[in-house]
Each structure stands twice: as structure tokens, then as C-alpha cells.
Design a protein around this motif. Structure first.
Motif, PDB file in Angstrom:
ATOM      1  N   LYS A 129       0.933  -1.470  -0.015  1.00  0.00           N
ATOM      2  CA  LYS A 129      -0.001  -0.179   0.198  1.00  0.00           C
ATOM      3  C   LYS A 129       0.531   1.352  -0.143  1.00  0.00           C
ATOM      4  O   LYS A 129       0.719   2.249  -0.689  1.00  0.00           O
ATOM      5  N   SER A 130       2.089   1.165   0.310  1.00  0.00           N
ATOM      6  CA  SER A 130       2.971   2.325   0.634  1.00  0.00           C
ATOM      7  C   SER A 130       3.211   3.390  -0.855  1.00  0.00           C
ATOM      8  O   SER A 130       3.512   3.937  -1.424  1.00  0.00           O
ATOM      9  N   GLN A 131       3.486   1.820  -1.435  1.00  0.00           N
ATOM     10  CA  GLN A 131       4.729   2.754  -3.007  1.00  0.00           C
ATOM     11  C   GLN A 131       3.403   2.675  -3.801  1.00  0.00           C
ATOM     12  O   GLN A 131       3.520   3.155  -4.545  1.00  0.00           O
ATOM     13  N   ALA A 132       1.709   1.559  -3.360  1.00  0.00           N
ATOM     14  CA  ALA A 132       0.755   2.052  -3.954  1.00  0.00           C
ATOM     15  C   ALA A 132       0.440   3.790  -4.039  1.00  0.00           C
ATOM     16  O   ALA A 132      -0.143   4.403  -5.122  1.00  0.00           O
ATOM     17  N   PHE A 133      -0.155   3.936  -2.971  1.00  0.00           N
ATOM     18  CA  PHE A 133       0.028   5.266  -2.531  1.00  0.00           C
ATOM     19  C   PHE A 133       1.183   6.650  -3.333  1.00  0.00           C
ATOM     20  O   PHE A 133       0.695   7.499  -3.844  1.00  0.00           O
ATOM     21  N   HIS A 134       2.597   6.221  -3.051  1.00  0.00           N
ATOM     22  CA  HIS A 134       3.384   6.584  -3.550  1.00  0.00           C
ATOM     23  C   HIS A 134       3.277   7.200  -4.955  1.00  0.00           C
ATOM     24  O   HIS A 134       3.352   8.355  -5.965  1.00  0.00           O
ATOM     25  N   TYR A 135       3.505   6.372  -5.967  1.00  0.00           N
ATOM     26  CA  TYR A 135       3.081   5.816  -7.194  1.00  0.00           C
ATOM     27  C   TYR A 135       1.990   7.196  -8.384  1.00  0.00           C
ATOM     28  O   TYR A 135       1.460   7.165  -8.516  1.00  0.00           O
ATOM     29  N   TYR A 136       0.818   6.523  -6.976  1.00  0.00           N
ATOM     30  CA  TYR A 136      -0.380   7.161  -7.716  1.00  0.00           C
ATOM     31  C   TYR A 136      -0.887   8.749  -7.211  1.00  0.00           C
ATOM     32  O   TYR A 136      -1.282   9.636  -7.547  1.00  0.00           O
ATOM     33  N   TYR A 137      -0.460   9.280  -6.108  1.00  0.00           N
ATOM     34  CA  TYR A 137      -0.341  10.462  -5.295  1.00  0.00           C
ATOM     35  C   TYR A 137       0.405  11.507  -6.690  1.00  0.00           C
ATOM     36  O   TYR A 137       0.110  12.292  -7.280  1.00  0.00           O
ATOM     37  N   GLU A 138       1.656  10.617  -7.056  1.00  0.00           N
ATOM     38  CA  GLU A 138       2.901  10.858  -8.241  1.00  0.00           C
ATOM     39  C   GLU A 138       1.898  11.041  -9.562  1.00  0.00           C
ATOM     40  O   GLU A 138       1.253  12.436 -10.198  1.00  0.00           O
ATOM     41  N   SER A 139       0.832  10.265 -10.171  1.00  0.00           N
ATOM     42  CA  SER A 139       0.028  10.318 -10.441  1.00  0.00           C
ATOM     43  C   SER A 139      -0.743  11.313 -11.155  1.00  0.00           C
ATOM     44  O   SER A 139      -1.318  12.238 -12.173  1.00  0.00           O
ATOM     45  N   TYR A 140      -1.431  11.615  -9.179  1.00  0.00           N
ATOM     46  CA  TYR A 140      -2.354  12.790  -9.331  1.00  0.00           C
ATOM     47  C   TYR A 140      -1.826  14.267  -9.347  1.00  0.00           C
ATOM     48  O   TYR A 140      -2.518  14.857 -10.228  1.00  0.00           O
ATOM     49  N   ARG A 141      -0.562  14.116  -8.561  1.00  0.00           N
ATOM     50  CA  ARG A 141       0.130  15.247  -8.961  1.00  0.00           C
ATOM     51  C   ARG A 141       0.283  15.939 -10.188  1.00  0.00           C
ATOM     52  O   ARG A 141       0.172  16.756 -10.564  1.00  0.00           O
ATOM     53  N   TYR A 142       0.743  14.149 -11.200  1.00  0.00           N
ATOM     54  CA  TYR A 142       0.846  15.189 -12.763  1.00  0.00           C
ATOM     55  C   TYR A 142      -0.661  15.769 -13.139  1.00  0.00           C
ATOM     56  O   TYR A 142      -0.491  15.953 -14.284  1.00  0.00           O
ATOM     57  N   PHE A 143      -1.658  15.081 -12.973  1.00  0.00           N
ATOM     58  CA  PHE A 143      -3.007  15.303 -13.900  1.00  0.00           C
ATOM     59  C   PHE A 143      -3.714  14.527 -12.922  1.00  0.00           C
ATOM     60  O   PHE A 143      -4.441  13.624 -12.378  1.00  0.00           O
ATOM     61  N   PRO A 144      -4.531  15.890 -12.064  1.00  0.00           N
ATOM     62  CA  PRO A 144      -5.518  15.655 -10.787  1.00  0.00           C
ATOM     63  C   PRO A 144      -6.594  15.861 -11.544  1.00  0.00           C
ATOM     64  O   PRO A 144      -7.611  15.691 -11.020  1.00  0.00           O
ATOM     65  N   SER A 145      -6.718  14.707 -12.863  1.00  0.00           N
ATOM     66  CA  SER A 145      -8.051  14.912 -12.940  1.00  0.00           C
ATOM     67  C   SER A 145      -8.434  13.198 -13.537  1.00  0.00           C
ATOM     68  O   SER A 145      -9.614  12.914 -13.950  1.00  0.00           O
ATOM     69  N   ASN A 146      -7.631  12.427 -12.657  1.00  0.00           N
ATOM     70  CA  ASN A 146      -8.169  10.897 -13.186  1.00  0.00           C
ATOM     71  C   ASN A 146      -9.046  10.878 -11.845  1.00  0.00           C
ATOM     72  O   ASN A 146      -8.401  10.398 -10.428  1.00  0.00           O
ATOM     73  N   ILE A 147     -10.287   9.888 -12.351  1.00  0.00           N
ATOM     74  CA  ILE A 147     -11.098  10.075 -11.417  1.00  0.00           C
ATOM     75  C   ILE A 147     -10.676   8.574 -10.775  1.00  0.00           C
ATOM     76  O   ILE A 147     -10.641   8.280  -9.435  1.00  0.00           O
ATOM     77  N   GLU A 148     -10.437   7.898 -11.404  1.00  0.00           N
ATOM     78  CA  GLU A 148      -9.547   6.508 -10.594  1.00  0.00           C
ATOM     79  C   GLU A 148      -8.860   6.470  -9.635  1.00  0.00           C
ATOM     80  O   GLU A 148      -8.231   6.550  -8.381  1.00  0.00           O
ATOM     81  N   VAL A 149      -8.113   7.625 -10.466  1.00  0.00           N
ATOM     82  CA  VAL A 149      -6.801   7.692  -9.015  1.00  0.00           C
ATOM     83  C   VAL A 149      -7.590   8.960  -7.888  1.00  0.00           C
ATOM     84  O   VAL A 149      -7.243   8.683  -6.866  1.00  0.00           O
ATOM     85  N   ILE A 150      -7.915  10.084  -8.633  1.00  0.00           N
ATOM     86  CA  ILE A 150      -8.771  10.600  -7.452  1.00  0.00           C
ATOM     87  C   ILE A 150      -9.587   9.172  -6.644  1.00  0.00           C
ATOM     88  O   ILE A 150      -9.672   9.457  -4.978  1.00  0.00           O
ATOM     89  N   GLU A 151     -10.443   8.477  -6.322  1.00  0.00           N
ATOM     90  CA  GLU A 151     -11.370   7.404  -5.505  1.00  0.00           C
ATOM     91  C   GLU A 151     -10.147   6.804  -5.627  1.00  0.00           C
ATOM     92  O   GLU A 151     -10.248   6.146  -3.744  1.00  0.00           O
ATOM     93  N   TRP A 152      -9.307   6.463  -5.809  1.00  0.00           N
ATOM     94  CA  TRP A 152      -8.723   5.123  -4.468  1.00  0.00           C
ATOM     95  C   TRP A 152      -7.208   6.050  -3.774  1.00  0.00           C
ATOM     96  O   TRP A 152      -7.665   5.333  -2.981  1.00  0.00           O
ATOM     97  N   LEU A 153      -7.410   7.260  -3.933  1.00  0.00           N
ATOM     98  CA  LEU A 153      -7.023   8.263  -3.490  1.00  0.00           C
ATOM     99  C   LEU A 153      -7.520   9.038  -2.071  1.00  0.00           C
ATOM    100  O   LEU A 153      -6.951   9.056  -1.034  1.00  0.00           O
ATOM    101  N   GLY A 154      -8.709   9.126  -2.391  1.00  0.00           N
ATOM    102  CA  GLY A 154      -9.293   9.105  -1.617  1.00  0.00           C
ATOM    103  C   GLY A 154      -9.403   7.731  -0.359  1.00  0.00           C
ATOM    104  O   GLY A 154     -10.013   7.687   0.903  1.00  0.00           O
TER     105      GLY A 154
END
Length: 828
Positions: free
Chosen positions: A615-640
Motif C-alpha cells: 500500500k505504501s508504494q501504491a500510494f506513492h505512485y498514485y499520488y505522483e500520478s495525481y500530482r501530474y494529472f489531477p483529473s483522473n477519477i480512478e486515481v482520485i477515488e483510490w486516494l480518497g
């Protein structure tokens, strides 16, 4: 007394070779190579008899040993018994005559035979000097002498200079500099010692010059420009170095690298003054450097003067191209035309492959021509021709829009000028490049018209034009036209890999992956380095579910293009299909080293790590993806969902608010925000959020339920109003369900009976009931009709569904229903 040499001469006159097969001769076995003396006529030889009588009693008897035996050979003389003469390997009269006193004397007066006047009594004939014993040993050098020390030190200096040069050629610049410095120290020590024992005029200036020059060169190679300039100044200012002035060119190069263009021009001109006209090539190169320095400073008029001088004395491609650039910078169209003609008139000293064409069917000649087609000289000629074509095409694209009223007219002028030169084949390439330029200008119609002009040209040009036309129609999704031109390109030149690749693409687009793979294979047979065909072949096998073969081809392509992001992604995707997440993660990590800001790759990595439970590595890469493209609903939903799982509901609010902003017509995300406020204990914020949701979505049952609970728990007077609305909405929901059910039943009955319309009256009654709902300003039907489609399409492409977490299940199953949220806020 007759001299002995007279006797010997007379004896040699009678020498003859014995017959080869004389059986009476004792020495017939040696007759092939041994001369024999004829002794029959010696008795009648007056001179010999006189010589023998006068020398009788003074000489010892002469004997000659028979080869291979210890016996002596008898010598027939005119008096007394036969004597023997010494013989060696069957050669007569070559030994020395032994006198009675033991002194040996040669048959001739040749000093090298071993006879000396100082021969003592009892000595023997020793032509090889073996009696003297071994030669005395060589005299040892005195290593302690000053001259020897100087020689050794000078040798060491030369070795250090050579080692420095070798290290530089191998790319080890640091070691080269260290060796050069050590050579300088040793050379100074050599000078100090030499001055103590020799006059100054005996100093080796060549060694000093080579040491200083190598040191300066190594400083410049290591970008230590100040030290390099200081060392060059030492050489240049020393009048004893007669050729030091030319090194001002190196100093000018250093100033040019330092962008000190004024000093660079100064030193170039100083070097130019010291180089005689005999070194014509060197002078032209210096003048070219001066012109380049003027271009760097923006002094185009002075640069034009330098390049014009070069083109008038010794024209070359670089100078001609730079001259065109200068005229382009000053905006002189007529001079650009003249400079372009000078450029295409530069002699290349290349035969343009005419010398490799065989005029007969001689097999040996044809093999010889094939052998020399790829020798070093042929490669050099091809490189020179390719460079010339690149200069000409670049210059044509540069000046075409400005030398005439339009780009097309200017390009036509360049094409006509090229056709009049020895670059006839380049004219067709310029025409195709013209169409490519139209494409870059997004003028597709002109590009198509230009390319269609080549349909009646020769096969090579026709194939190139048809290939580009097929590509254009393929990009425009006009597969029929793309297929036609792809067929034309293949028929014109079956060995054109680009045409075969385009043909494979059209077949691929029609879904025939097997046939597409065949075209890609044929393209690879014609050109094994056709990367497009290799990549497409991997995709075709991937579509055919031949995963192993697809992986093999993509790995081969990776060896050719190790930094291709597309290749790395496809390899990772294949490993994911093969259910090998570790390999997929490894290849994706290589991919993000090439494209570190690609949000799709980062989210893919997060998904793989999430599947593996990290989960820690998953959170790191999902967060980096959100930082570069904050409009991906899949990424937003996973982070929430991740923050809800970790009991940090306040942080999850940020992501759900972002989702609500992206999809404002979906109530789910706003309900998640309100629920996060409620779970974090901020009931007032939760109540305000639910009220906002109710104003936007008055028919939402879940929102009204939460409003009723919160108002009841907080003792607010509004609770009765929300209870009434809740009952009406629930009743409306029930009516709607009945209407839908009855509509289905009526439709089925009508289909059975061919009946009429029975739902109009119910629809009117439903609208009237909706208008009676408090807090609504317009009916539900009309409001719903104004809502837009809230479906979301990821701009980066679809992604596989992520395994749900506990929080995600809560958000998707019943939008925070009572059973999932708990009973803590229900009224008692």
C-alpha cells in the motif's frame, strides 16, 4: 724465383669440371660441385716446372685430405712422389700450406684468410679465429655518468608524453592530464641538469615544445581553459619556437568555446597573418572559423565577407551553407539565390555510383564491383554525398518562403536549380519534401496534390509518394484510399519497407492480424532495422494472443531502441498479461526513468503495487500520478478510499471535492464529502453540505435521510420539513417504480394486442405531484432533462478495474446507506 700467384694463376687455367659419370675418377661422387685439377700436362708445363724447382726445399710437403676420410689426397707433380694438398669440403687449394717451421701461409695474399706477419712458430691456420677464444664482453655503460642520466631522463619524458596521448585517445582525460603534468615536471628537471654540464645551445627544444603543447592540449580537453591559455602563451611568446605562432588557432578555439568571440577573432587573424599562402587549406579553415565567430556576434556583413572569400578561392559545403544563412539573416533574397547556386556547384569529387555499374556480364568483374561497393572509400563518398544532400535540402526549405512571393514558387525555383546541377535525383526528393512541408503547415490538400504528381514518375519516386499518400489517408481514417495507395507503393517497389509497413497497417486496421504480420515480416526481410515493422509485428502477435512471440519481437526492438517509451510500456503490458507482476513492475520502473512525468504509467505502477499488497508504494505512485494529472477519477477515488481506510477522513475531503468539481452532475462525490465531514465529527459542516446537496438534488433520498438524522440529533426545527420531503420523495419513488412496471406491462400488452397509449395520463399526474413537493421550483422531469451526461472517459485511455477496498465498496454499493454508516446518528 717465380711468384706464387703466377703459379696459382697457371693452375687455375687448367681447372675444369670432370664428367658427371666418370667411373675411373676417385671423386666422382663430388663431381657435380667440386672442380678438379688436370695433372697430366704438368710435366710439360715449363712455367710450373720452373716454379717448382726454384721453390723446392723451401716448402713442406703439401697434402689434402679426402673429404669424409682421414687419408690424404696425392698430388701429382713433375718430380718426386705425390704429395697431398689440404682440402675442405672437396674444394681444392683453399687450405694453407704448412712450412717446416710450422708457420702457415695462405695460397693467396688475402689478409682475411688468417695469415699475419706476426704468426709465431708452432701456430696453425685458423681462419675463424677460434684459437683466440671467445670475444671479450661488451663494455658496460656507466650508469653513473651524467650523460647517461640525461639520456634516461629524456627517454622517460618521451614515454610520459606518449602515455598521455594514448590516454587521451582512450577517453581517460584525467589520466592524460596527470601524465602531461608529470612529463612537464620531468622535463624541467632535465633542463636543470642539462644546463649544468652542457652549453645552452645543446638544449633539446623539440622535446620542450612537445611537452608544453601536450600539456596545453590536455588542459583544453579537461575544460581547464585558463591553464591551457597560459601554457599556450608560454609557447607563443618564446621566440625560440619558430612554429609556435600557429598555436594561436588553438587559443582562438578556446576563446570561441568560452563565447569570447572578439578575442577569438583576434587570435584567428593573428594566426592567419603568420601562415603563408602555401598552406591554403589551413588558411581556409581559419577564415571559416572567423566567419562562424562573426555569426555568433551577429556581424553578418563581416561573416558574409569571410565566406565569400572562401567560396571564391576554395568552395566547400559548410562555407556555402553558412553563406546562405548569413544572407537569410540580412534578408537579401537575390543573394540567397546566388549563394544557393554556389552551394549546389561545389564539387564533391564523387562519381554518384556510376563507376559501380557493370557494362558486361563478366562474373569476375561483377564480383569485384560488389566487393568495392562497401569499402572505406565508397563509404566516405556516400557520407559526403549524404551530407551535401542534407545541406541542399535544408537550405531549400529555409529560403523557399522568402526568395519568391510564396512558398510554392520559391520551392519550385529551388527544384529547377537543383535539376540543372549534378544533383538530378535530389530534385524528386525536394518535391516530396515540399509535400512534407505542406503537412507541417497543416495544408493537407496541397500535400495530397503534390504527392499525386508523382504517380507517373519512375518506380522509386512513385513508391515514395504513394507511401506518403497512404500514410495521410490512414491518419485521416480513410482506409479505402490508404489501402489503394499502399498497394500502389508496394507494386511500384516491392522492396520498400515503408510501403510494406503501411500496407500492413491498413490490413491491421481491418482486423486481419495474420496477414498484417506477413507484411511486417516481409518489410523486415528487406530491412532488418525497420523499427516500425518490428513494433507493429509485436502488436499483431499480441492481438493474436501469441504472447511469447510478441515478447520476443519487442525485446529485439528494445535492443535497438533501449529508451523507447512505447516499447517499454508494451513489454510491461505483455508481462502483466502473462501474470508476472514483478517483471511488469521492473519494466515500468525503467519506463518512468525515461518519462518520469507520465501519469498513466505512474497510476499503472500504483495499481500493480496495490494488487501485490504494498500500500505504501501504491500510494506513492498514485499520488505522483495525481500530482501530474489531477483529473483522473480512478486515481482520485483510490486516494480518497486510502485515506478513509487509514482513518484520515479530513484528507480524503480534498480528493472527493476534486471529483465533485470534475463531475458536478454526479451526487455520489458530494455525498462522500459530506460523509467525510460527518465521520470526522464536524457535524455542522456535514449539515451545510447536505443542505447544498439537497438544493442541487432535491429528489435524492439519501441526502434527505442524512438531513433528517442530523437535524434530529442536533435538535433543529427543520427536521419536520425534511421528514415531509423525505416521505414525498419516497412516495414519488414508489409511484415511479409502479409507473415503470405498469409501462412495461402495458407495452407488453400492447405488443400482444396491438393496443394504444395508456401512459399519458399517469405522466401528467406524476408531474403534478412533483410540483407539489416543497422546496422544488421545477419538476423533476424537466430538471433531469437539463442534466448532462456524467460519464467520464479517461483522456489517457481506459484502465482495468482496481480491486475494491473496503472503503470503495461502501461508496459504490449504496452511497453510504444506513447499514454501512452505522447507527450513531439515528434518532433514539
Amino acid at each position: 724465383m717465380v711468384p706464387f700467384n703466377t703459379v696459382y694463376r697457371k693452375m687455375m687455367q687448367n681447372v675444369h669440371l670432370a664428367p658427371e659419370n666418370d667411373e675411373d675418377d676417385l671423386y666422382s661422387g663430388y663431381n657435380d660441385y667440386n672442380p678438379m685439377f688436370d695433372t697430366e700436362d704438368l710435366e710439360n708445363d715449363v712455367a710450373f716446372q720452373q716454379a717448382a724447382r726454384t721453390s723446392h726445399g723451401r716448402r713442406p710437403p703439401v697434402t689434402a685430405k679426402i673429404p669424409g676420410s682421414a687419408s690424404s689426397r696425392p698430388l701429382a707433380t713433375g718430380f718426386g712422389p705425390k704429395t697431398t694438398l689440404p682440402s675442405s669440403m672437396g674444394r681444392p687449394m683453399t687450405g694453407g700450406i704448412q712450412f717446416e717451421d710450422g708457420v702457415s701461409r695462405p695460397m693467396t695474399a688475402v689478409q682475411a684468410a688468417g695469415y699475419t706477419k706476426a704468426a709465431m712458430r708452432g701456430s696453425s691456420f685458423d681462419p675463424l679465429g677460434q684459437a683466440r677464444g671467445p670475444a671479450p664482453p661488451l663494455e658496460k655503460k656507466n650508469s653513473d655518468s651524467p650523460e647517461e642520466k640525461l639520456r634516461q631522463l629524456e627517454k622517460k619524458v618521451n614515454e610520459l608524453v606518449e602515455e598521455s596521448c594514448v590516454a587521451n585517445s582512450c577517453g581517460d582525460l584525467k589520466l592524460a592530464l596527470e601524465k602531461a603534468k608529470e612529463a612537464g615536471r620531468q622535463e624541467r628537471e632535465l633542463l636543470r641538469q642539462r644546463e649544468q654540464i652542457t652549453p645552452p645551445e645543446n638544449i633539446n627544444l623539440d622535446l620542450t615544445y612537445s611537452v608544453l603543447l601536450n600539456l596545453a592540449s590536455q588542459y583544453a580537453a579537461n575544460e581547464m581553459y585558463a591553464e591551457a591559455l597560459t601554457t599556450y602563451q608560454v609557447i607563443v611568446k618564446n621566440k625560440m619556437f619558430t612554429s609556435g605562432g600557429i598555436l594561436k588557432v588553438n587559443m582562438g578555439n578556446i576563446y570561441l568555446k568560452q563565447r569570447n568571440y572578439s578575442k577569438a577573432i583576434k587570435f584567428y587573424r593573428m594566426a592567419l597573418d603568420q601562415i603563408t599562402s602555401a598552406h591554403k587549406e589551413m588558411r581556409m579553415k581559419i577564415m571559416e572559423n572567423i566567419g562562424v565567430a562573426f555569426i555568433k556576434t551577429g556581424q553578418y556583413v563581416d561573416a558574409i565577407s569571410s565566406f565569400e572569400d572562401i567560396m571564391s578561392i576554395s568552395p566547400n559545403l559548410k562555407a556555402g551553407f553558412n553563406l546562405i544563412l548569413c544572407y537569410f539573416a540580412v534578408g537579401n533574397g537575390e543573394q540567397m539565390k546566388k549563394a544557393f547556386k554556389k552551394l549546389i556547384a561545389v564539387p564533391l569529387e564523387v562519381d554518384f555510383d556510376d563507376k559501380y555499374i557493370s557494362l558486361n556480364d563478366d562474373l569476375h568483374t561483377n564480383l569485384l564491383l560488389e566487393a568495392i561497393k562497401n569499402d572505406s572509400i565508397s563509404q566516405m563518398e556516400r557520407e559526403r554525398k549524404s551530407m551535401a544532400e542534407e545541406y541542399i535540402m535544408t537550405a531549400a526549405k529555409l529560403i523557399a518562403p522568402v526568395i519568391e512571393t510564396s512558398f510554392a514558387v520559391g520551392y519550385d525555383w529551388c527544384v529547377d536549380a537543383v535539376k540543372a546541377s549534378h544533383y538530378v535525383e535530389l530534385a524528386n526528393d525536394l518535391e516530396i519534401n515540399k509535400a512534407t512541408t505542406y503537412l507541417r503547415q497543416q495544408n493537407f490538400n496541397q500535400a495530397l496534390e503534390t504527392l499525386k504528381m508523382f504517380e507517373k514518375k519512375d518506380s522509386r519516386v512513385k513508391s515514395a509518394a504513394a507511401t506518403n499518400l497512404s500514410f495521410l489517408y490512414y491518419l485521416g481514417n480513410e482506409l479505402a484510399q490508404a489501402t489503394n495507395y499502399a498497394d500502389l507503393a508496394v507494386n511500384s517497389d516491392r522492396y520498400n519497407p515503408a510501403a510494406l509497413t503501411n500496407k500492413g497497417n491498413t490490413v491491421f486496421a481491418n482486423g486481419d492480424y495474420e496477414k498484417a504480420a506477413e507484411f511486417y515480416k516481409e518489410a523486415l526481410r528487406n530491412d532488418s532495422l525497420c523499427t516500425e515493422a518490428l513494433y507493429n509485428l509485436g502488436l499483431a502477435y499480441k492481438k493474436l494472443n501469441r504472447i511469447d512471440e510478441a515478447l520476443d519481437f519487442l525485446l529485439k526492438l528494445h535492443a535497438i531502441l533501449p529508451n523507447s517509451a512505447q516499447v517499454l510500456y508494451q513489454i510491461a503490458s505483455i508481462y502483466e498479461i502473462m501474470e508476472d507482476p514483478n517483471q511488469a513492475i521492473e519494466w515500468l520502473l525503467q519506463l518512468i526513468s525515461v518519462v518520469p512525468t507520465d501519469p498513466r504509467v505512474l497510476s499503472k505502477l500504483g495499481k500493480l503495487y496495490d494488487n501485490e499488497g504494498d500500500k505504501s508504494q501504491a500510494f506513492h505512485y498514485y499520488y505522483e500520478s495525481y500530482r501530474y494529472f489531477p483529473s483522473n477519477i480512478e486515481v482520485i477515488e483510490w486516494l480518497g478510499a486510502y485515506y478513509i481506510d487509514t482513518q484520515f477522513c479530513e484528507k480524503a475531503i480534498e480528493y472527493f471535492e476534486r471529483a465533485a468539481l470534475i463531475l458536478p452532475t454526479q451526487v455520489k462525490w458530494q455525498l462522500m464529502v459530506a460523509s467525510c465531514y460527518r465521520r470526522s465529527g464536524n457535524y455542522q459542516k456535514a449539515l451545510e453540505k447536505y443542505k447544498v446537496i439537497h438544493r442541487k438534488f432535491p429528489e435524492n433520498v439519501e441526502c434527505l435521510r442524512f438531513l433528517v438524522r442530523l437535524c434530529t440529533d442536533m435538535g433543529l426545527k427543520e427536521v419536520q420539513e425534511y421528514i415531509t420531503k423525505l416521505k414525498k420523495v419516497e412516495k414519488l419513488k414508489e409511484i415511479r417504480e409502479q409507473r415503470i412496471k405498469s409501462g412495461r406491462d402495458g407495452s407488453a400488452r400492447n405488443r400482444r394486442e396491438g393496443g394504444g397509449d395508456s401512459g399519458g395520463t399517469k405522466g401528467e399526474r406524476l408531474s403534478a405531484k412533483l410540483k407539489a413537493l416543497p422546496g422544488t421550483n421545477e419538476p423533476y422531469e424537466s430538471r433531469s432533462s437539463k442534466e448532462i451526461d456524467a460519464s467520464y472517459i479517461d483522456p489517457l485511455g481506459p484502465q482495468a478495474e482496481r480491486p475494491r477496498t473496503a472503503a470503495r465498496k461502501r461508496t459504490e454499493e449504496d452511497d453510504f446507506a444506513d447499514e454501512e454508516l452505522g447507527d450513531d446518528l439515528l434518532p433514539e
